[in-house]
Design a protein around this motif. Structure first.
Motif, PDB file in Angstrom:
ATOM      1  N   TYR A 189       0.742  -1.243  -0.036  1.00  0.00           N
ATOM      2  CA  TYR A 189      -0.475  -0.101  -0.263  1.00  0.00           C
ATOM      3  C   TYR A 189       1.232   1.757  -0.100  1.00  0.00           C
ATOM      4  CZ  TYR A 189      -3.850  -3.282   1.440  1.00  0.00           C
ATOM      5  OH  TYR A 189      -4.465  -3.835   1.182  1.00  0.00           O
ATOM      6  N   PHE A 190      -0.024   2.224  -0.634  1.00  0.00           N
ATOM      7  CA  PHE A 190       1.462   4.181  -0.339  1.00  0.00           C
ATOM      8  C   PHE A 190       0.376   4.343   0.662  1.00  0.00           C
ATOM      9  CE2 PHE A 190       0.487   8.518  -1.235  1.00  0.00           C
ATOM     10  CZ  PHE A 190       2.169   8.592  -0.969  1.00  0.00           C
ATOM     11  N   LEU A 191       2.044   4.281   1.394  1.00  0.00           N
ATOM     12  CA  LEU A 191       0.933   4.777   2.786  1.00  0.00           C
ATOM     13  C   LEU A 191       1.496   6.363   3.617  1.00  0.00           C
ATOM     14  CD1 LEU A 191       2.427   2.196   5.131  1.00  0.00           C
ATOM     15  CD2 LEU A 191       0.204   2.199   4.254  1.00  0.00           C
ATOM     16  N   VAL A 192       0.872   6.934   3.595  1.00  0.00           N
ATOM     17  CA  VAL A 192       1.119   8.159   4.739  1.00  0.00           C
ATOM     18  C   VAL A 192       0.900   8.564   6.014  1.00  0.00           C
ATOM     19  CG1 VAL A 192       0.085  11.076   4.126  1.00  0.00           C
ATOM     20  CG2 VAL A 192      -0.145  10.004   2.049  1.00  0.00           C
ATOM     21  N   GLN A 193       2.232   8.743   6.719  1.00  0.00           N
ATOM     22  CA  GLN A 193       1.995   8.817   8.603  1.00  0.00           C
ATOM     23  C   GLN A 193       1.497  10.626   8.828  1.00  0.00           C
ATOM     24  OE1 GLN A 193       5.898   7.439  10.110  1.00  0.00           O
ATOM     25  NE2 GLN A 193       5.010   6.958  11.866  1.00  0.00           N
ATOM     26  N   TYR A 194       1.222  10.545   9.735  1.00  0.00           N
ATOM     27  CA  TYR A 194       0.600  11.053  10.285  1.00  0.00           C
ATOM     28  C   TYR A 194       1.706  11.924  12.158  1.00  0.00           C
ATOM     29  CZ  TYR A 194      -1.056  15.839  12.615  1.00  0.00           C
ATOM     30  OH  TYR A 194      -1.194  16.781  13.399  1.00  0.00           O
ATOM     31  N   SER A 195       2.522  12.602  12.147  1.00  0.00           N
ATOM     32  CA  SER A 195       2.713  12.809  13.927  1.00  0.00           C
ATOM     33  C   SER A 195       2.459  14.192  14.239  1.00  0.00           C
ATOM     34  CB  SER A 195       4.784  11.795  13.845  1.00  0.00           C
ATOM     35  OG  SER A 195       5.148  12.198  14.598  1.00  0.00           O
ATOM     36  N   GLY A 196       1.792  13.509  15.180  1.00  0.00           N
ATOM     37  CA  GLY A 196       1.680  15.433  15.876  1.00  0.00           C
ATOM     38  C   GLY A 196       0.102  15.098  16.040  1.00  0.00           C
ATOM     39  N   ASN A 197       0.114  16.356  16.838  1.00  0.00           N
ATOM     40  CA  ASN A 197      -1.553  16.325  17.583  1.00  0.00           C
ATOM     41  C   ASN A 197      -2.667  16.921  17.361  1.00  0.00           C
ATOM     42  OD1 ASN A 197       0.192  17.145  20.201  1.00  0.00           O
ATOM     43  ND2 ASN A 197      -0.278  19.380  19.692  1.00  0.00           N
ATOM     44  N   PHE A 198      -3.168  16.259  17.113  1.00  0.00           N
ATOM     45  CA  PHE A 198      -4.768  15.865  16.787  1.00  0.00           C
ATOM     46  C   PHE A 198      -6.018  16.797  17.649  1.00  0.00           C
ATOM     47  CE2 PHE A 198      -8.316  12.884  14.878  1.00  0.00           C
ATOM     48  CZ  PHE A 198      -8.804  13.912  14.355  1.00  0.00           C
ATOM     49  N   GLY A 199      -6.099  18.253  16.972  1.00  0.00           N
ATOM     50  CA  GLY A 199      -7.387  19.150  17.803  1.00  0.00           C
ATOM     51  C   GLY A 199      -7.782  20.029  16.689  1.00  0.00           C
ATOM     52  N   LEU A 212      -6.673  17.091   9.423  1.00  0.00           N
ATOM     53  CA  LEU A 212      -6.760  15.695   8.845  1.00  0.00           C
ATOM     54  C   LEU A 212      -7.495  15.758   7.989  1.00  0.00           C
ATOM     55  CD1 LEU A 212      -6.361  14.295  12.388  1.00  0.00           C
ATOM     56  CD2 LEU A 212      -4.364  15.405  10.620  1.00  0.00           C
ATOM     57  N   ASN A 213      -8.404  15.994   7.588  1.00  0.00           N
ATOM     58  CA  ASN A 213      -9.428  16.632   6.947  1.00  0.00           C
ATOM     59  C   ASN A 213      -9.166  16.500   5.056  1.00  0.00           C
ATOM     60  OD1 ASN A 213     -11.944  16.012   8.081  1.00  0.00           O
ATOM     61  ND2 ASN A 213     -12.475  18.575   8.379  1.00  0.00           N
ATOM     62  N   THR A 214      -7.607  17.004   4.852  1.00  0.00           N
ATOM     63  CA  THR A 214      -6.921  17.308   3.767  1.00  0.00           C
ATOM     64  C   THR A 214      -5.889  16.312   3.385  1.00  0.00           C
ATOM     65  OG1 THR A 214      -6.274  19.556   4.151  1.00  0.00           O
ATOM     66  CG2 THR A 214      -5.318  18.280   2.331  1.00  0.00           C
ATOM     67  N   LEU A 215      -5.961  15.281   4.538  1.00  0.00           N
ATOM     68  CA  LEU A 215      -5.346  13.651   4.215  1.00  0.00           C
ATOM     69  C   LEU A 215      -6.363  12.887   4.187  1.00  0.00           C
ATOM     70  CD1 LEU A 215      -2.241  14.157   7.484  1.00  0.00           C
ATOM     71  CD2 LEU A 215      -2.020  14.444   5.005  1.00  0.00           C
ATOM     72  N   LEU A 216      -7.131  13.155   4.672  1.00  0.00           N
ATOM     73  CA  LEU A 216      -8.633  11.574   4.049  1.00  0.00           C
ATOM     74  C   LEU A 216      -8.672  12.038   2.881  1.00  0.00           C
ATOM     75  CD1 LEU A 216      -9.860  11.876   7.662  1.00  0.00           C
ATOM     76  CD2 LEU A 216      -8.448  10.353   7.118  1.00  0.00           C
ATOM     77  N   GLU A 217      -9.226  13.187   2.514  1.00  0.00           N
ATOM     78  CA  GLU A 217      -9.928  13.908   1.434  1.00  0.00           C
ATOM     79  C   GLU A 217      -8.846  13.119   0.085  1.00  0.00           C
ATOM     80  OE1 GLU A 217     -10.749  17.678   0.830  1.00  0.00           O
ATOM     81  OE2 GLU A 217     -12.120  17.614   3.022  1.00  0.00           O
ATOM     82  N   ALA A 218      -7.812  13.528   0.576  1.00  0.00           N
ATOM     83  CA  ALA A 218      -6.673  12.800  -1.046  1.00  0.00           C
ATOM     84  C   ALA A 218      -6.325  11.797  -0.470  1.00  0.00           C
ATOM     85  CB  ALA A 218      -4.964  13.557   0.370  1.00  0.00           C
ATOM     86  N   ALA A 219      -6.579  10.381   0.478  1.00  0.00           N
ATOM     87  CA  ALA A 219      -6.819   9.655   0.689  1.00  0.00           C
ATOM     88  C   ALA A 219      -8.092   8.580   0.192  1.00  0.00           C
ATOM     89  CB  ALA A 219      -6.494   9.028   2.447  1.00  0.00           C
ATOM     90  N   LEU A 220      -8.926   9.280   0.097  1.00  0.00           N
ATOM     91  CA  LEU A 220     -10.415   9.125  -0.678  1.00  0.00           C
ATOM     92  C   LEU A 220     -10.939   9.538  -2.704  1.00  0.00           C
ATOM     93  CD1 LEU A 220     -12.804  10.070   1.771  1.00  0.00           C
ATOM     94  CD2 LEU A 220     -11.646   7.639   1.176  1.00  0.00           C
ATOM     95  N   SER A 221      -8.803  10.483  -2.392  1.00  0.00           N
ATOM     96  CA  SER A 221      -9.555  10.649  -4.522  1.00  0.00           C
ATOM     97  C   SER A 221      -8.490   9.980  -4.985  1.00  0.00           C
ATOM     98  CB  SER A 221      -9.551  12.274  -3.988  1.00  0.00           C
ATOM     99  OG  SER A 221      -7.896  12.559  -4.044  1.00  0.00           O
TER     100      SER A 221
END
Length: 242
Positions: free
Chosen positions: A217-227, A232-241
């Motif tokens: 799989y092509f993986l994108v890792q996010y390291s940091g806060n989630f607030g 993070l919606n941008t990352l999720l939208e990029a993954a869906l597209s």
């Protein structure tokens, strides 16, 4: 055995070990690094430690410690205010002329300890981790033209202007902070940790990826806060597209 120097560095940070948050890890590295240089470091924190961990070279004072994080704003604000008041009382009583304060901006108003304790002859460095109150405006917690926003901006200017140094995370952050105030601020840019290149290697031969079943799989890792401020919606939208 060499005696520790009489003058102390007071590290004021709401978050510390055993918390695994970014601020806690960064302040832990900073405190241990200063202690390794022979500095006498006293850490004031609001993070509880049921296991009573021991950190060589550090004196830890846990003030109003509460277990775990909470998403509730009123509880977070109350914990921050309690920590501020307890830290002010502690430093006022035990602080001495010639001591130094390192203040991490969690909660944002904790920086007020610096100018309020200068009467004791204590200089302070303010570690400004985010552009408050701009961050609160962007997240919808404060109005851009509200009186509370203007008050916080005035107080932050007072804290930064009276500091020995105000440390920010990037050149862009330094420019934004300087543009907010007319007076020249003692700003110093120090990046958190270091940016290192990943070790080369094929993902299909990575044992960890194989164990997780994601080697193909092509993986994108996010390291940091989630607030509220982390898009993070941008990352999720990029993954869906993709």
């Amino acid at each position: 055995m060499n005696k520790l120097p009489r003058r102390k560095i007071w590290l004021i940070t709401e978050h510390f070990a055993p918390s695994h948050g970014a601020t806690a890890q960064l302040m832990g590295d900073l405190a241990l690094g200063l202690a390794a240089q022979g500095k006498r470091v006293v850490v004031l924190t609001a993070t509880a430690d049921p296991a009573n961990q021991v950190f060589s070279g550090l004196q830890l004072v846990r003030l109003g410690a509460a277990p775990g994080e909470t998403p509730q704003l009123l509880i977070k604000a109350w914990r921050g205010l309690r920590f501020f008041l307890l830290a002010f009382c502690w430093c006022s009583w035990f602080g001495r002329c010639g001591d130094k304060l390192l203040i991490a901006s969690n909660p944002p108003f904790i920086g007020l300890l610096g100018p309020l304790l200068q009467w004791r002859g204590i200089k302070y460095v303010f570690l400004f981790q985010d552009l408050f109150p701009h961050s609160a405006v962007l997240s919808g917690l404060l109005r851009a033209d509200g009186y509370l926003t203007k008050l916080f901006k005035l107080l932050i200017g007072w804290v930064c202007g009276g500091s020995y140094r105000t440390v920010v995370l990037s050149e862009a952050m330094a420019t934004a902070l300087q543009n907010d105030y007319r007076q020249r601020l003692p700003i110093q840019v120090i990046h958190n940790w270091a940016v290192e290149k990943a070790l080369p290697g094929s993902r299909t031969q990575n044992i960890f990826a194989q164990e997780l079943g994601v080697a193909d799989y092509f993986l994108v890792q996010y390291s940091g806060n989630f607030g509220r401020l982390h898009d993070l919606n941008t990352l999720l939208e990029a993954a869906l597209s993709s």
